[in-house]
Design a protein around this motif. Structure first.
Motif, PDB file in Angstrom:
ATOM      1  N   ASN A 151      72.037  -1.967  34.475  1.00 49.06           N
ATOM      2  CA  ASN A 151      72.456  -3.183  33.772  1.00 49.06           C
ATOM      3  C   ASN A 151      73.877  -3.069  33.265  1.00 49.06           C
ATOM      4  O   ASN A 151      74.406  -1.975  33.067  1.00 49.06           O
TER       5      ASN A 151
ATOM      6  N   GLU B  16      74.556  -3.220  26.763  1.00 51.57           N
ATOM      7  CA  GLU B  16      73.546  -3.141  25.704  1.00 51.57           C
ATOM      8  C   GLU B  16      74.250  -3.190  24.359  1.00 51.57           C
ATOM      9  O   GLU B  16      75.379  -2.702  24.207  1.00 51.57           O
TER      10      GLU B  16
ATOM     11  N   PRO C  19      65.480   0.279  22.135  1.00 50.17           N
ATOM     12  CA  PRO C  19      64.909  -0.390  23.308  1.00 50.17           C
ATOM     13  C   PRO C  19      63.703  -1.265  22.958  1.00 50.17           C
ATOM     14  O   PRO C  19      63.389  -2.204  23.676  1.00 50.17           O
TER      15      PRO C  19
ATOM     16  N   SER D 100      67.078  -6.458  21.998  1.00 52.17           N
ATOM     17  CA  SER D 100      67.853  -5.523  22.827  1.00 52.17           C
ATOM     18  C   SER D 100      67.777  -5.962  24.285  1.00 52.17           C
ATOM     19  O   SER D 100      66.849  -6.665  24.705  1.00 52.17           O
TER      20      SER D 100
ATOM     21  N   HIS E 195      67.381  -3.837  26.699  1.00 54.86           N
ATOM     22  CA  HIS E 195      66.280  -3.075  27.286  1.00 54.86           C
ATOM     23  C   HIS E 195      65.003  -3.921  27.269  1.00 54.86           C
ATOM     24  O   HIS E 195      64.297  -4.046  28.268  1.00 54.86           O
ATOM     25  N   TYR E 196      64.744  -4.482  26.101  1.00 55.93           N
ATOM     26  CA  TYR E 196      63.524  -5.273  25.912  1.00 55.93           C
ATOM     27  C   TYR E 196      63.551  -6.513  26.805  1.00 55.93           C
ATOM     28  O   TYR E 196      62.571  -6.856  27.459  1.00 55.93           O
TER      29      TYR E 196
ATOM     30  N   LYS F 285      62.808  -5.643  30.397  1.00 54.09           N
ATOM     31  CA  LYS F 285      61.410  -5.279  30.586  1.00 54.09           C
ATOM     32  C   LYS F 285      60.543  -6.542  30.668  1.00 54.09           C
ATOM     33  O   LYS F 285      59.725  -6.703  31.565  1.00 54.09           O
TER      34      LYS F 285
ATOM     35  N   SER G 224      59.977   2.602  36.307  1.00 48.45           N
ATOM     36  CA  SER G 224      60.817   2.484  35.103  1.00 48.45           C
ATOM     37  C   SER G 224      61.930   3.529  35.092  1.00 48.45           C
ATOM     38  O   SER G 224      63.010   3.276  34.556  1.00 48.45           O
TER      39      SER G 224
ATOM     40  N   THR H 211      65.236   2.278  36.422  1.00 45.98           N
ATOM     41  CA  THR H 211      65.936   1.182  35.741  1.00 45.98           C
ATOM     42  C   THR H 211      66.825   1.766  34.648  1.00 45.98           C
ATOM     43  O   THR H 211      66.379   2.601  33.867  1.00 45.98           O
ATOM     44  N   HIS H 212      68.060   1.356  34.623  1.00 47.19           N
ATOM     45  CA  HIS H 212      69.020   1.980  33.698  1.00 47.19           C
ATOM     46  C   HIS H 212      69.796   0.933  32.914  1.00 47.19           C
ATOM     47  O   HIS H 212      70.253  -0.076  33.474  1.00 47.19           O
ATOM     48  N   LEU H 213      69.946   1.222  31.623  1.00 51.07           N
ATOM     49  CA  LEU H 213      70.840   0.433  30.760  1.00 51.07           C
ATOM     50  C   LEU H 213      71.568   1.435  29.881  1.00 51.07           C
ATOM     51  O   LEU H 213      71.054   2.535  29.619  1.00 51.07           O
TER      52      LEU H 213
ATOM     53  N   ASN I 255      72.624   3.330  26.577  1.00 49.37           N
ATOM     54  CA  ASN I 255      71.855   3.623  25.367  1.00 49.37           C
ATOM     55  C   ASN I 255      72.683   3.238  24.142  1.00 49.37           C
ATOM     56  O   ASN I 255      73.603   3.954  23.759  1.00 49.37           O
TER      57      ASN I 255
END
Ligand code: F6R
Length: 243
Positions: free
Chosen positions: A65, A68, A74, A79, A81-82, A85, A96, A99-101, A103
């Motif tokens: 992504n 963030e 997350p 967020s 991340h949320y 998802k 999972s 999948t990268h975002l 931090n």
């Protein structure tokens, strides 16, 4: 830069999803660069519908992504991340761990930025990057004035951006003031770019991108004129000021 004109937000989602699905079918282990916000929501819905109806698989796909918020966990419903998802990942068969975002809670944010750049490199770069556009021309959270040479970095969010995103938060004060974003350079290194725009709020930005065509760091999306494989998909409202 190729421009595909669609009627509305629903059609935008269908068209963008069709391009992504075609890409994943041709390259099942594709690396997709993803965005959050309102713009890609109909696209993600279409990907989910297609996954359920036609079985397009994301088992070998990797996602990275754009950005963030800093300071949100997350699990925080605001967020990114949320968002990812709920809007996509849990409804398709992606692993999972693929999948990268960035931090946003990293203790050392500079180290986190370098880790994210290394990660993008280690997965072989981005095959197809999905982008929305801010009213001020931002892409990712690269606000006006960002150098085109930047890689993943920490940004202070523009007031206009915080106000635009306040609709997702209980109040403007609750909107984080900073974020980690992929840089313009990361975006430009993607093999293919899909920029989506919907609604009248994006009309001025689209006119600046498509009429003026001036390449300037004052208008981050203008960097896309430097890339040779960009497809813009925009609806009639977003294109209403384009010649
Ligand atoms: C989100 C992102 C942002 C949005 C832009 C438009 O990951 O990178 O650049 O694409 O702010 O947001 P929406 O789609 O909510 O109008």
């Amino acid at each position: 830069m190729k421009v595909i004109r669609v009627k509305d937000y629903q059609e935008l989602g269908k068209k963008a999803a069709a391009i992504i699905i075609e890409h994943v079918k041709a390259k099942p282990d594709a690396v997709l660069g993803l965005a959050t916000g309102s713009t890609p929501q109909t696209t993600y819905r279409e990907l989910i519908r297609d996954h359920k109806e036609n079985g397009t698989s994301y088992r070998q796909v990797t996602t990275v992504n754009l950005d963030e918020y800093i300071g949100l966990s997350p699990e925080d419903p605001n967020s990114y991340h949320y968002f990812m998802k709920k809007e996509l990942f849990e409804a398709i068969d992606i692993a999972s761990e693929n999948t990268h975002l960035p931090n946003g809670e990293a203790a050392d944010l500079e180290a986190e930025c370098r880790r994210y750049d290394d990660l993008i490199r280690s997965v072989g770069g981005i095959d197809l990057q999905l982008l929305g556009i801010g009213r001020n021309g931002h892409i990712g959270f690269n606000e006006p004035g960002t150098s085109f040479q930047t890689r993943t970095h920490v940004v202070e969010l523009a007031e206009d951006t915080r106000k635009a995103n306040a609709r997702f938060f209980p109040s403007l004060d609750a909107v984080p003031t900073s974020a980690i974003t992929m840089g313009i350079q990361n975006i430009l290194e993607s093999k293919r770019i899909l920029l989506l725009a919907s609604g009248p709020a994006k009309a001025e930005a689209m006119a600046r991108l498509l009429n003026q065509r001036e390449i300037t760091e004052a208008f981050p999306a203008s960097c896309l004129h430097l890339h040779d494989d960009v497809t813009v998909i925009a609806d009639e409202a977003a294109l209403s000021l384009v010649d």
